[in-house]
Motif scaffolding. Structure first.
Motif, PDB file in Angstrom:
ATOM      1  N   SER A 167      10.134  -5.232   8.155  1.00 19.24           N
ATOM      2  CA  SER A 167      10.701  -6.323   7.357  1.00 19.24           C
ATOM      3  C   SER A 167      12.226  -6.272   7.309  1.00 19.24           C
ATOM      4  CB  SER A 167      10.144  -6.285   5.931  1.00 19.24           C
ATOM      5  OG  SER A 167      10.479  -5.054   5.293  1.00 19.24           O
ATOM      6  N   LEU A 168      12.789  -5.067   7.440  1.00 17.78           N
ATOM      7  CA  LEU A 168      14.245  -4.935   7.412  1.00 17.78           C
ATOM      8  C   LEU A 168      14.903  -5.535   8.649  1.00 17.78           C
ATOM      9  CD1 LEU A 168      14.671  -1.277   6.042  1.00 17.78           C
ATOM     10  CD2 LEU A 168      14.975  -3.429   4.801  1.00 17.78           C
ATOM     11  N   LEU A 169      14.101  -5.711   9.724  1.00 20.25           N
ATOM     12  CA  LEU A 169      14.632  -6.278  10.965  1.00 20.25           C
ATOM     13  C   LEU A 169      14.301  -7.759  11.115  1.00 20.25           C
ATOM     14  CD1 LEU A 169      13.667  -3.409  13.452  1.00 20.25           C
ATOM     15  CD2 LEU A 169      15.911  -3.864  12.464  1.00 20.25           C
ATOM     16  N   SER A 170      13.668  -8.341  10.119  1.00 23.24           N
ATOM     17  CA  SER A 170      13.231  -9.732  10.212  1.00 23.24           C
ATOM     18  C   SER A 170      14.397 -10.689  10.462  1.00 23.24           C
ATOM     19  CB  SER A 170      12.524 -10.144   8.919  1.00 23.24           C
ATOM     20  OG  SER A 170      12.240 -11.532   8.937  1.00 23.24           O
ATOM     21  N   PRO A 171      14.232 -11.621  11.407  1.00 19.71           N
ATOM     22  CA  PRO A 171      15.272 -12.630  11.672  1.00 19.71           C
ATOM     23  C   PRO A 171      15.584 -13.490  10.450  1.00 19.71           C
ATOM     24  CG  PRO A 171      13.694 -12.556  13.481  1.00 19.71           C
ATOM     25  CD  PRO A 171      13.129 -11.698  12.374  1.00 19.71           C
ATOM     26  N   GLU A 172      14.684 -13.496   9.484  1.00 21.35           N
ATOM     27  CA  GLU A 172      14.934 -14.258   8.262  1.00 21.35           C
ATOM     28  C   GLU A 172      16.191 -13.772   7.540  1.00 21.35           C
ATOM     29  OE1 GLU A 172      11.517 -14.040   5.796  1.00 21.35           O
ATOM     30  OE2 GLU A 172      10.192 -15.097   7.192  1.00 21.35           O
ATOM     31  N   HIS A 173      16.529 -12.511   7.751  1.00 19.29           N
ATOM     32  CA  HIS A 173      17.691 -11.924   7.070  1.00 19.29           C
ATOM     33  C   HIS A 173      18.951 -11.947   7.926  1.00 19.29           C
ATOM     34  CE1 HIS A 173      14.775 -10.745   4.136  1.00 19.29           C
ATOM     35  NE2 HIS A 173      14.183  -9.854   4.916  1.00 19.29           N
ATOM     36  N   TRP A 174      18.868 -12.559   9.104  1.00 27.31           N
ATOM     37  CA  TRP A 174      20.054 -12.625   9.956  1.00 27.31           C
ATOM     38  C   TRP A 174      21.150 -13.451   9.271  1.00 27.31           C
ATOM     39  CZ3 TRP A 174      18.076 -13.848  15.624  1.00 27.31           C
ATOM     40  CH2 TRP A 174      17.418 -12.701  16.117  1.00 27.31           C
ATOM     41  N   PRO A 175      22.389 -13.081   9.448  1.00 27.28           N
ATOM     42  CA  PRO A 175      23.496 -13.886   8.911  1.00 27.28           C
ATOM     43  C   PRO A 175      23.779 -15.063   9.844  1.00 27.28           C
ATOM     44  CG  PRO A 175      24.370 -12.016  10.090  1.00 27.28           C
ATOM     45  CD  PRO A 175      22.866 -11.877  10.140  1.00 27.28           C
ATOM     46  N   SER A 176      24.862 -15.766   9.609  1.00 26.74           N
ATOM     47  CA  SER A 176      25.207 -16.901  10.462  1.00 26.74           C
ATOM     48  C   SER A 176      25.601 -16.422  11.861  1.00 26.74           C
ATOM     49  CB  SER A 176      26.376 -17.677   9.854  1.00 26.74           C
ATOM     50  OG  SER A 176      27.553 -16.885   9.875  1.00 26.74           O
ATOM     51  N   VAL A 177      25.534 -17.337  12.813  1.00 26.78           N
ATOM     52  CA  VAL A 177      25.922 -17.018  14.189  1.00 26.78           C
ATOM     53  C   VAL A 177      27.372 -16.561  14.244  1.00 26.78           C
ATOM     54  CG1 VAL A 177      26.268 -17.972  16.505  1.00 26.78           C
ATOM     55  CG2 VAL A 177      24.239 -18.621  15.181  1.00 26.78           C
ATOM     56  N   ASN A 178      28.219 -17.185  13.420  1.00 32.02           N
ATOM     57  CA  ASN A 178      29.636 -16.812  13.395  1.00 32.02           C
ATOM     58  C   ASN A 178      29.816 -15.330  13.066  1.00 32.02           C
ATOM     59  OD1 ASN A 178      30.484 -19.359  14.029  1.00 32.02           O
ATOM     60  ND2 ASN A 178      30.980 -19.962  11.930  1.00 32.02           N
ATOM     61  N   ASN A 179      29.050 -14.839  12.110  1.00 27.54           N
ATOM     62  CA  ASN A 179      29.165 -13.435  11.725  1.00 27.54           C
ATOM     63  C   ASN A 179      28.780 -12.497  12.864  1.00 27.54           C
ATOM     64  OD1 ASN A 179      29.396 -14.721   9.092  1.00 27.54           O
ATOM     65  ND2 ASN A 179      29.063 -12.689   8.252  1.00 27.54           N
ATOM     66  N   VAL A 180      27.744 -12.882  13.604  1.00 28.03           N
ATOM     67  CA  VAL A 180      27.320 -12.059  14.740  1.00 28.03           C
ATOM     68  C   VAL A 180      28.414 -12.048  15.810  1.00 28.03           C
ATOM     69  CG1 VAL A 180      25.580 -11.718  16.531  1.00 28.03           C
ATOM     70  CG2 VAL A 180      24.891 -12.552  14.281  1.00 28.03           C
ATOM     71  N   LEU A 181      29.035 -13.203  16.036  1.00 24.60           N
ATOM     72  CA  LEU A 181      30.131 -13.286  17.004  1.00 24.60           C
ATOM     73  C   LEU A 181      31.326 -12.455  16.555  1.00 24.60           C
ATOM     74  CD1 LEU A 181      30.027 -17.089  17.912  1.00 24.60           C
ATOM     75  CD2 LEU A 181      29.290 -15.177  19.339  1.00 24.60           C
ATOM     76  N   PHE A 182      31.637 -12.526  15.246  1.00 23.69           N
ATOM     77  CA  PHE A 182      32.738 -11.723  14.716  1.00 23.69           C
ATOM     78  C   PHE A 182      32.480 -10.234  14.971  1.00 23.69           C
ATOM     79  CE2 PHE A 182      33.318 -15.198  11.289  1.00 23.69           C
ATOM     80  CZ  PHE A 182      34.121 -15.948  12.140  1.00 23.69           C
ATOM     81  N   ALA A 183      31.256  -9.804  14.663  1.00 23.37           N
ATOM     82  CA  ALA A 183      30.905  -8.390  14.830  1.00 23.37           C
ATOM     83  C   ALA A 183      30.961  -7.982  16.294  1.00 23.37           C
ATOM     84  CB  ALA A 183      29.504  -8.121  14.261  1.00 23.37           C
ATOM     85  N   ALA A 184      30.520  -8.876  17.177  1.00 21.32           N
ATOM     86  CA  ALA A 184      30.553  -8.576  18.613  1.00 21.32           C
ATOM     87  C   ALA A 184      31.982  -8.325  19.081  1.00 21.32           C
ATOM     88  CB  ALA A 184      29.935  -9.731  19.404  1.00 21.32           C
ATOM     89  N   ALA A 185      32.916  -9.121  18.558  1.00 24.38           N
ATOM     90  CA  ALA A 185      34.321  -8.939  18.928  1.00 24.38           C
ATOM     91  C   ALA A 185      34.857  -7.614  18.409  1.00 24.38           C
ATOM     92  CB  ALA A 185      35.153 -10.099  18.396  1.00 24.38           C
TER      93      ALA A 185
END
Length: 444
Positions: A188-206
């Motif tokens: 449940s801790l890995l559920s996509p339901e808890h994913w943040p916005s796409v922008n946040n994932v892009l920020f983290a990738a950078a």
């Protein structure tokens, strides 16, 4: 990092001087250069930004790194030199302020990396003194930099000689951590339901791109490979792919065993905190000790190898003749200038700010190497389309990171602008005063 490349290179030549570095030995240089202190320090920051989708950030950053790997592979095979990216920049842009300015930025990038390692060392050291005043974070960060500045000044080889052993241990610990922790993951801790916005994932990738910057070290060992045209590209791509897999495994284990709120509370030592659910306090201490060894060895290696060589090239215009500790004897002030800058960044910026500065610097450097490659791609038989994709990936990641800094950390962006401007202004002034030129090797 640099001394590991030099030491392995020397060990892989026989008495007749024959080049004898093989594929997996070259791969180990790349993996060791990437999987170092960065993963211990940058993971918590990345999770704070991207939550349980952090593994996607590592994959995205890895893809950007893979495209840059293409240019490094082509350039390294055509121009096998211990100079690595510095050689590539001179070949592409020539001897001018652009190539010189980016070399200074490369040196500053290593300064950021050193500051990150020092800050991470301090954060993990503080876990042994949970009630200590926050000021001791700066005390530990300052102390570890001063310690290895003294080591480099004296010329002791004690830490350097253990570098390869430490790299093997820390990579092994990360793999075991991922494998053991995988079996205790809470789905449940890995559920996509808890994913943040796409922008946040892009920020983290950078931000996490910094964790991949070490793959270029393989090109510094190209001169010692049996057949660099074949061995170098394979080693580069293999090392990045293996590193992506390890990073994804580690990040899945961390977010799969701890709620994001608990990780954020312990973001500066997130990896150790994530070991508690399945290894208890023993696991916490093991990861903490591994982090202390990892950050210590990374500080020693980077200060000795990458940072000092970059400084020498910026000052003298050519690669040092010998890769040994006498290199500081040619410009001892470089050791103290480098250490002084590291102390400033480590004491006045937090992990997030330093990691953003480091990622920004290396994204620009890799973009510059790709632009340089674009000018000479016919000499390397490369595809200009792939190079353009790499340039766009690096610049887009840099743009995303700059946007995040505007919104969340404007001071970091101000520091970055000052560093960029200072790098090229310093090169222009230095050239005017000394008439120093950058020298390149001649290749058949």
């Amino acid at each position: 990092m640099g001394n590991r490349v030099m030491k392995i290179s020397k060990q892989r030549k026989d008495k007749a001087g024959k080049k004898s570095m093989h594929l997996w030995e070259a791969v180990s240089i790349g993996i060791g250069g990437m999987i170092g202190a960065g993963i211990f320090s940058i993971l918590g920051v990345a999770i704070q930004i991207s939550g349980n989708a952090v593994y996607l950030a590592f994959i995205m950053a890895g893809i950007v790194a893979l495209f840059s790997t293409y240019s490094y592979a082509k350039l390294g095979a055509r121009y096998p030199s211990a100079g690595g990216p510095v050689e590539f920049l001179i070949k592409g842009f020539g001897d001018n302020i652009i190539s010189g300015g980016f070399n200074i930025l490369l040196w500053i990038g290593y300064v950021f990396a050193l500051a990150l390692y020092a800050r991470a060392f301090a954060s993990y050291a503080m876990t042994f003194f949970p009630n200590a005043h926050h000021i001791y974070l700066n005390v530990f960060a300052t102390g570890i930099i001063l310690l290895f500045t003294a080591v480099n000044f004296i010329g002791s080889k004690a830490v350097g000689e253990s570098e390869l052993f430490i790299v093997t241990i820390k990579v092994g610990i990360l793999i075991l951590f991922s494998l053991i922790g995988f079996f205790s993951i809470t789905p449940s801790l890995l559920s996509p339901e808890h994913w943040p916005s796409v922008n946040n994932v892009l920020f983290a990738a950078a931000v996490v791109f910094l964790a991949y910057e070490g793959f270029g070290l393989i090109t510094n060992a190209a001169e010692d490979m049996e057949d660099p045209k074949k061995t170098l590209p394979r080693a580069l791509f293999l090392s990045v792919v293996v590193t992506i897999m390890i990073y994804v495994g580690v990040s899945l284990t961390v977010v799969g065993n701890l709620p994001i709120s608990e990780i954020v509370k312990a973001r500066d030592y997130a990896l150790a905190e994530a070991a508690k659910p399945f290894l208890g306090m023993v696991g916490f201490k093991i990861i903490t000790i591994a982090a202390l060894f990892s950050t210590s060895s990374a500080i020693n290696a980077t200060l000795y190898g990458a940072a000092n060589v970059s400084y020498i090239i910026a000052k003298d215009g050519e690669l040092p003749k010998g890769f040994d500790r006498k290199v500081w004897g040619r410009a001892m002030e470089g050791l103290f200038i480098t250490a002084g800058l590291v102390l400033i960044f480590a004491n006045f910026l937090d992990l997030e700010g330093i990691s953003m500065l480091g990622s920004s610097a290396f994204l620009l450097i890799y973009a510059a190497v790709n632009f340089a490659h674009l000018r000479i791609y016919t000499e390397t038989n490369a595809s200009p389309y792939v190079i353009w994709i790499s340039i766009i990936g690096c610049l887009a990641s840099f743009g995303v990171l700059a946007y995040y800094e505007i919104k969340h950390s404007p001071l970091t962006l101000v520091v970055l602008v000052l560093v960029l401007g200072g790098s090229f202004m310093s090169e222009w002034i230095y050239r005017k005063k000394t008439s120093r030129t950058l020298k390149s090797k001649t290749f058949p």
